[in-house]
Design an enzyme around this catalytic site. Structure first.
Site, short mmCIF file in Angstrom:
data_model
loop_
_atom_site.label_atom_id
_atom_site.label_comp_id
_atom_site.label_asym_id
_atom_site.label_seq_id
_atom_site.Cartn_x
_atom_site.Cartn_y
_atom_site.Cartn_z
CE LYS A 282 25.33 11.87 24.94
NZ LYS A 282 24.79 11.83 26.03
CB THR B 22 26.41 8.55 26.35
OG1 THR B 22 25.98 8.81 27.08
CG2 THR B 22 25.98 7.14 26.22
CG ASP B 23 29.17 13.97 28.39
OD1 ASP B 23 28.23 14.22 27.70
OD2 ASP B 23 30.58 14.55 28.47
NE ARG C 228 1.97 1.48 -13.02
CZ ARG C 228 2.11 0.87 -11.58
NH1 ARG C 228 0.78 0.38 -11.15
NH2 ARG C 228 2.66 0.77 -11.66
CB VAL D 130 7.14 -0.35 -8.04
CG1 VAL D 130 8.40 0.75 -7.48
CG2 VAL D 130 5.74 0.86 -8.07
CD GLN D 131 6.49 -5.21 -8.74
OE1 GLN D 131 6.34 -4.27 -8.64
NE2 GLN D 131 5.66 -5.94 -7.12
CG ASN E 172 3.41 0.84 -6.70
OD1 ASN E 172 3.11 2.67 -7.61
ND2 ASN E 172 2.55 0.89 -7.30
CG HIS F 231 -1.56 3.62 -4.73
ND1 HIS F 231 -0.26 3.12 -5.57
CD2 HIS F 231 -0.93 2.91 -3.62
CE1 HIS F 231 -0.31 1.52 -5.25
NE2 HIS F 231 -0.65 1.58 -3.86
O1 LIG Z 1 4.22 -1.72 -9.98
C1 LIG Z 1 3.22 -2.06 -9.25
N1 LIG Z 1 3.84 -3.14 -8.52
C2 LIG Z 1 3.12 -4.28 -8.08
O2 LIG Z 1 2.93 -4.81 -7.10
C3 LIG Z 1 1.22 -3.39 -7.76
N2 LIG Z 1 0.69 -3.74 -7.03
C4 LIG Z 1 -0.71 -3.27 -6.71
O3 LIG Z 1 -1.55 -3.28 -6.70
N3 LIG Z 1 -0.09 -2.54 -8.20
C5 LIG Z 1 1.10 -2.52 -8.13
N4 LIG Z 1 2.00 -2.10 -8.98
#
Ligand SMILES: O=c1[nH]c(=O)c2[nH]c(=O)[nH]c2[nH]1
Length: 320
Positions: free
Chosen positions: A29, A82-83, A204, A251-252, A278, A280
Protein backbone atom coordinates in the site's frame (compact mmCIF):
# COMPACT_ATOMS: atom_id res chain seq x y z
CA UNK A 1 -4.80 -20.86 -26.94
CA UNK A 2 -6.48 -20.14 -23.66
CA UNK A 3 -9.38 -22.27 -22.56
CA UNK A 4 -11.27 -20.64 -19.71
CA UNK A 5 -14.22 -22.84 -19.01
CA UNK A 6 -16.45 -23.71 -16.10
CA UNK A 7 -16.90 -20.26 -14.54
CA UNK A 8 -14.44 -18.23 -12.51
CA UNK A 9 -13.77 -20.30 -9.42
CA UNK A 10 -10.05 -20.26 -8.50
CA UNK A 11 -9.56 -23.86 -9.64
CA UNK A 12 -10.97 -23.29 -13.09
CA UNK A 13 -8.39 -20.59 -13.78
CA UNK A 14 -5.68 -23.20 -13.61
CA UNK A 15 -7.03 -24.56 -16.88
CA UNK A 16 -5.76 -21.49 -18.75
CA UNK A 17 -3.13 -22.95 -21.04
CA UNK A 18 -0.98 -19.77 -21.36
CA UNK A 19 0.52 -20.06 -17.87
CA UNK A 20 3.53 -17.81 -18.22
CA UNK A 21 5.75 -17.76 -15.14
CA UNK A 22 6.03 -14.77 -12.81
CA UNK A 23 9.50 -13.25 -12.73
CA UNK A 24 8.87 -11.34 -9.50
CA UNK A 25 5.99 -9.98 -7.48
CA UNK A 26 5.26 -7.94 -4.37
CA UNK A 27 2.18 -6.22 -3.08
CA UNK A 28 1.66 -3.34 -0.71
CA UNK A 29 0.00 0.00 0.00
CA UNK A 30 1.43 3.40 -0.92
CA UNK A 31 0.84 6.86 0.48
CA UNK A 32 -0.76 5.85 3.77
CA UNK A 33 -0.80 9.21 5.55
CA UNK A 34 -0.92 9.31 9.32
CA UNK A 35 -0.39 12.06 11.88
CA UNK A 36 0.70 11.02 15.39
CA UNK A 37 0.46 13.51 18.25
CA UNK A 38 1.90 12.96 21.71
CA UNK A 39 0.78 15.40 24.41
CA UNK A 40 3.32 15.37 27.19
CA UNK A 41 3.18 17.16 30.55
CA UNK A 42 5.33 20.27 30.70
CA UNK A 43 7.96 20.11 33.39
CA UNK A 44 6.62 21.84 36.51
CA UNK A 45 3.12 22.46 35.08
CA UNK A 46 0.77 19.75 36.27
CA UNK A 47 -1.99 20.46 33.72
CA UNK A 48 -0.08 22.02 30.85
CA UNK A 49 0.72 19.80 27.90
CA UNK A 50 3.31 20.17 25.14
CA UNK A 51 2.49 18.54 21.81
CA UNK A 52 4.92 16.62 19.69
CA UNK A 53 3.63 16.03 16.17
CA UNK A 54 4.84 13.69 13.44
CA UNK A 55 3.13 13.48 10.06
CA UNK A 56 4.17 10.52 7.96
CA UNK A 57 3.37 9.17 4.53
CA UNK A 58 4.05 5.43 4.45
CA UNK A 59 4.71 3.03 1.57
CA UNK A 60 4.46 -0.65 2.49
CA UNK A 61 5.78 -3.49 0.33
CA UNK A 62 5.31 -7.09 1.44
CA UNK A 63 7.48 -9.90 0.08
CA UNK A 64 5.76 -13.26 -0.09
CA UNK A 65 6.90 -15.79 -2.72
CA UNK A 66 4.04 -18.11 -1.66
CA UNK A 67 1.52 -15.57 -2.91
CA UNK A 68 2.43 -16.39 -6.51
CA UNK A 69 -0.70 -18.55 -6.30
CA UNK A 70 -2.82 -15.37 -6.20
CA UNK A 71 -1.45 -14.33 -9.60
CA UNK A 72 -1.38 -17.79 -11.13
CA UNK A 73 -4.51 -19.56 -9.91
CA UNK A 74 -6.51 -16.85 -8.15
CA UNK A 75 -5.97 -18.28 -4.67
CA UNK A 76 -5.81 -15.54 -2.01
CA UNK A 77 -5.41 -17.88 0.99
CA UNK A 78 -2.86 -16.47 3.42
CA UNK A 79 -2.72 -13.07 1.74
CA UNK A 80 -2.60 -9.82 3.73
CA UNK A 81 -5.09 -7.37 2.20
CA UNK A 82 -3.60 -4.00 1.33
CA UNK A 83 -6.49 -2.45 3.27
CA UNK A 84 -5.28 -4.34 6.35
CA UNK A 85 -1.77 -2.99 5.76
CA UNK A 86 -3.22 0.53 5.82
CA UNK A 87 -5.17 -0.02 9.05
CA UNK A 88 -2.04 -1.49 10.64
CA UNK A 89 -0.27 1.85 10.14
CA UNK A 90 -2.87 3.55 12.36
CA UNK A 91 -2.82 0.74 14.94
CA UNK A 92 0.97 0.69 15.24
CA UNK A 93 1.02 4.52 15.46
CA UNK A 94 -1.44 4.24 18.34
CA UNK A 95 0.73 1.60 20.06
CA UNK A 96 3.83 3.83 19.80
CA UNK A 97 3.56 5.23 23.32
CA UNK A 98 6.57 7.53 23.28
CA UNK A 99 7.56 10.03 20.58
CA UNK A 100 9.75 8.63 17.83
CA UNK A 101 11.15 9.49 14.43
CA UNK A 102 10.41 7.93 11.04
CA UNK A 103 13.21 5.33 11.34
CA UNK A 104 11.83 3.84 14.52
CA UNK A 105 8.28 3.87 13.18
CA UNK A 106 9.29 2.26 9.86
CA UNK A 107 11.26 -0.44 11.69
CA UNK A 108 8.41 -1.15 14.09
CA UNK A 109 5.88 -1.43 11.26
CA UNK A 110 8.08 -3.62 9.06
CA UNK A 111 8.84 -5.95 11.96
CA UNK A 112 5.14 -6.10 12.85
CA UNK A 113 4.10 -7.27 9.37
CA UNK A 114 6.72 -10.05 9.29
CA UNK A 115 5.93 -11.19 12.82
CA UNK A 116 2.18 -11.21 12.19
CA UNK A 117 1.82 -12.80 8.75
CA UNK A 118 3.47 -16.22 8.36
CA UNK A 119 3.69 -16.26 4.56
CA UNK A 120 5.88 -13.17 4.45
CA UNK A 121 9.62 -13.52 3.92
CA UNK A 122 10.10 -9.79 4.40
CA UNK A 123 8.55 -6.33 4.48
CA UNK A 124 9.85 -2.96 3.35
CA UNK A 125 8.39 0.21 4.84
CA UNK A 126 9.32 3.67 3.61
CA UNK A 127 8.21 6.66 5.70
CA UNK A 128 8.38 10.25 4.45
CA UNK A 129 8.13 12.84 7.20
CA UNK A 130 6.52 16.23 6.70
CA UNK A 131 8.52 19.01 8.28
CA UNK A 132 6.41 20.67 10.97
CA UNK A 133 8.44 23.30 12.86
CA UNK A 134 7.40 24.40 16.34
CA UNK A 135 6.17 28.01 15.95
CA UNK A 136 8.78 30.41 17.25
CA UNK A 137 10.75 27.40 18.49
CA UNK A 138 8.69 27.19 21.67
CA UNK A 139 4.91 27.24 21.12
CA UNK A 140 3.37 24.31 23.02
CA UNK A 141 0.96 23.15 20.30
CA UNK A 142 1.47 25.44 17.24
CA UNK A 143 3.52 24.39 14.20
CA UNK A 144 4.39 25.85 10.81
CA UNK A 145 4.99 23.79 7.67
CA UNK A 146 7.47 24.44 4.91
CA UNK A 147 6.83 22.97 1.45
CA UNK A 148 10.39 23.79 0.41
CA UNK A 149 12.12 22.14 3.38
CA UNK A 150 14.23 19.08 2.59
CA UNK A 151 12.35 15.81 2.97
CA UNK A 152 13.35 13.31 5.64
CA UNK A 153 12.75 9.71 4.65
CA UNK A 154 13.38 6.44 6.50
CA UNK A 155 13.27 2.96 5.06
CA UNK A 156 13.19 -0.27 7.06
CA UNK A 157 13.72 -3.63 5.40
CA UNK A 158 12.64 -6.48 7.67
CA UNK A 159 13.71 -10.01 6.71
CA UNK A 160 12.66 -13.25 8.33
CA UNK A 161 15.74 -15.17 9.54
CA UNK A 162 16.21 -18.63 11.02
CA UNK A 163 15.03 -19.46 14.53
CA UNK A 164 11.89 -17.33 14.33
CA UNK A 165 13.78 -14.04 14.24
CA UNK A 166 13.48 -10.92 12.12
CA UNK A 167 16.45 -8.76 11.08
CA UNK A 168 15.85 -5.12 10.20
CA UNK A 169 18.05 -2.82 8.10
CA UNK A 170 17.30 0.89 8.46
CA UNK A 171 18.32 3.56 5.94
CA UNK A 172 17.92 7.29 6.62
CA UNK A 173 17.62 9.78 3.79
CA UNK A 174 17.45 13.52 3.31
CA UNK A 175 16.28 14.59 -0.15
CA UNK A 176 15.56 17.89 -1.84
CA UNK A 177 18.48 19.52 -0.08
CA UNK A 178 18.89 22.65 -2.19
CA UNK A 179 22.35 24.16 -1.90
CA UNK A 180 23.96 27.07 -3.72
CA UNK A 181 27.20 28.95 -3.50
CA UNK A 182 28.07 31.90 -5.70
CA UNK A 183 31.84 31.42 -5.83
CA UNK A 184 34.64 29.18 -4.54
CA UNK A 185 33.88 26.57 -7.19
CA UNK A 186 35.68 25.56 -10.37
CA UNK A 187 36.27 22.71 -12.79
CA UNK A 188 39.58 22.14 -14.62
CA UNK A 189 41.86 19.43 -15.94
CA UNK A 190 39.31 17.30 -17.77
CA UNK A 191 39.78 15.88 -21.30
CA UNK A 192 39.67 18.48 -24.07
CA UNK A 193 38.85 17.04 -27.50
CA UNK A 194 36.80 17.95 -30.55
CA UNK A 195 33.57 17.42 -28.59
CA UNK A 196 34.59 19.78 -25.76
CA UNK A 197 33.28 23.35 -25.62
CA UNK A 198 33.23 23.89 -21.83
CA UNK A 199 35.92 26.38 -20.76
CA UNK A 200 38.00 25.50 -17.72
CA UNK A 201 37.27 27.77 -14.80
CA UNK A 202 38.14 28.53 -11.18
CA UNK A 203 35.13 30.82 -10.83
CA UNK A 204 31.59 29.53 -11.17
CA UNK A 205 28.35 29.05 -9.26
CA UNK A 206 27.76 25.67 -7.62
CA UNK A 207 24.15 24.59 -7.25
CA UNK A 208 22.64 21.23 -6.43
CA UNK A 209 19.55 19.56 -5.04
CA UNK A 210 21.19 16.77 -3.07
CA UNK A 211 19.96 13.44 -1.80
CA UNK A 212 21.97 11.68 0.92
CA UNK A 213 21.26 8.28 2.48
CA UNK A 214 23.12 6.64 5.32
CA UNK A 215 23.09 3.35 7.18
CA UNK A 216 24.19 2.92 10.79
CA UNK A 217 25.70 -0.17 12.32
CA UNK A 218 24.61 -1.38 15.75
CA UNK A 219 21.67 -0.08 17.72
CA UNK A 220 20.83 3.60 17.37
CA UNK A 221 19.16 5.15 20.40
CA UNK A 222 18.38 8.56 18.86
CA UNK A 223 17.88 8.75 15.09
CA UNK A 224 16.84 12.42 15.31
CA UNK A 225 20.23 13.30 16.75
CA UNK A 226 22.05 11.31 14.07
CA UNK A 227 20.01 13.08 11.38
CA UNK A 228 20.79 16.55 12.76
CA UNK A 229 24.50 15.80 13.09
CA UNK A 230 24.82 14.26 9.63
CA UNK A 231 23.05 17.21 8.04
CA UNK A 232 25.07 19.77 9.97
CA UNK A 233 28.37 18.08 9.05
CA UNK A 234 27.43 17.90 5.36
CA UNK A 235 26.42 21.54 5.18
CA UNK A 236 29.61 22.69 6.90
CA UNK A 237 31.66 20.68 4.40
CA UNK A 238 29.74 22.09 1.43
CA UNK A 239 29.91 25.74 2.48
CA UNK A 240 33.12 26.00 4.52
CA UNK A 241 33.70 28.79 7.07
CA UNK A 242 31.16 31.67 7.06
CA UNK A 243 33.68 34.32 6.16
CA UNK A 244 35.54 32.73 3.25
CA UNK A 245 33.95 29.39 2.34
CA UNK A 246 35.96 26.51 0.88
CA UNK A 247 37.08 25.89 -2.70
CA UNK A 248 35.42 23.07 -4.64
CA UNK A 249 37.42 21.68 -7.62
CA UNK A 250 34.43 19.55 -8.67
CA UNK A 251 31.07 18.32 -7.43
CA UNK A 252 32.71 14.90 -7.08
CA UNK A 253 35.32 16.20 -4.61
CA UNK A 254 32.74 18.13 -2.61
CA UNK A 255 30.44 15.10 -2.46
CA UNK A 256 33.25 13.01 -0.99
CA UNK A 257 34.09 15.76 1.53
CA UNK A 258 30.44 15.96 2.61
CA UNK A 259 30.04 12.19 3.02
CA UNK A 260 33.38 11.99 4.87
CA UNK A 261 32.30 14.78 7.21
CA UNK A 262 29.16 12.78 8.06
CA UNK A 263 31.27 9.67 8.78
CA UNK A 264 33.60 11.77 10.96
CA UNK A 265 30.72 13.37 12.84
CA UNK A 266 28.77 10.20 13.69
CA UNK A 267 30.76 7.04 14.45
CA UNK A 268 27.60 4.90 14.12
CA UNK A 269 27.26 5.77 10.43
CA UNK A 270 28.71 2.94 8.34
CA UNK A 271 28.13 4.26 4.82
CA UNK A 272 26.77 7.30 3.01
CA UNK A 273 25.33 7.36 -0.50
CA UNK A 274 24.95 10.75 -2.11
CA UNK A 275 23.54 12.05 -5.35
CA UNK A 276 24.35 15.63 -6.25
CA UNK A 277 23.04 16.82 -9.61
CA UNK A 278 25.22 19.61 -10.94
CA UNK A 279 22.63 22.34 -11.64
CA UNK A 280 24.13 24.69 -14.17
CA UNK A 281 24.26 28.47 -13.79
CA UNK A 282 25.81 29.55 -17.07
CA UNK A 283 27.44 32.79 -18.21
CA UNK A 284 24.92 35.02 -20.00
CA UNK A 285 25.31 35.31 -23.81
CA UNK A 286 27.87 37.94 -24.90
CA UNK A 287 25.22 40.66 -25.42
CA UNK A 288 25.89 41.68 -21.81
CA UNK A 289 29.43 41.72 -20.44
CA UNK A 290 29.70 38.69 -18.18
CA UNK A 291 31.22 39.62 -14.82
CA UNK A 292 30.18 36.62 -12.72
CA UNK A 293 27.01 38.36 -11.73
CA UNK A 294 24.16 37.60 -14.17
CA UNK A 295 23.64 33.91 -14.99
CA UNK A 296 21.39 31.84 -17.22
CA UNK A 297 19.67 29.26 -15.02
CA UNK A 298 19.78 26.14 -17.19
CA UNK A 299 16.85 23.87 -16.29
CA UNK A 300 18.19 20.92 -18.28
CA UNK A 301 20.34 18.98 -18.71
CA UNK A 302 22.14 18.67 -15.41
CA UNK A 303 25.24 16.68 -14.44
CA UNK A 304 24.80 13.41 -12.57
CA UNK A 305 27.25 12.81 -9.72
CA UNK A 306 26.54 9.88 -7.39
CA UNK A 307 28.74 7.87 -5.01
CA UNK A 308 28.75 5.75 -1.88
CA UNK A 309 31.42 6.39 0.76
CA UNK A 310 32.05 3.69 3.37
CA UNK A 311 33.74 3.71 6.76
CA UNK A 312 35.12 0.23 6.36
CA UNK A 313 36.82 0.17 2.96
CA UNK A 314 36.98 -3.61 2.56
CA UNK A 315 35.84 -4.30 -0.99
CA UNK A 316 35.63 -0.60 -1.83
CA UNK A 317 36.30 0.45 -5.43
CA UNK A 318 38.47 3.52 -4.87
CA UNK A 319 42.20 3.50 -5.47
CA UNK A 320 44.58 6.37 -4.83
O1 LIG B 1 32.01 19.44 -10.94
C1 LIG B 1 31.85 19.03 -12.11
N1 LIG B 1 32.01 17.70 -12.39
C2 LIG B 1 31.85 17.19 -13.64
O2 LIG B 1 31.99 15.95 -13.85
C3 LIG B 1 31.51 18.09 -14.65
N2 LIG B 1 31.28 17.94 -16.00
C4 LIG B 1 30.98 19.17 -16.49
O3 LIG B 1 30.68 19.40 -17.70
N3 LIG B 1 31.03 20.10 -15.50
C5 LIG B 1 31.36 19.46 -14.36
N4 LIG B 1 31.53 19.90 -13.08
Amino acid sequence: MSSVSGGNTPGSHSKVSSMYPLLQHVHGKENVDVCRVWKLPLQGGALDLRSIVREWSCDITLHSPDMAKAYLVGDNTGMTATDTMKNTVYRVAKQQARPCGPEEFAARLARHYVNTYPLLTGATVRVRQKSWERYGGKHVHGFTGSPTAPMRVAEAEATRVGGGGVSVKVTSTVSGLELLKTTQSGYEGYIRDEATSLPETRERMLGTCATASWVCHGTVSDYDRVYDRVLDAMLRAFFGPDDKGVYSPSVQYTLHKMASAALDAVPAVASVTMEMPNLHYLPTPPLTKFEDDVYVVAPNPHGLIRATVVRDGVGAASKL
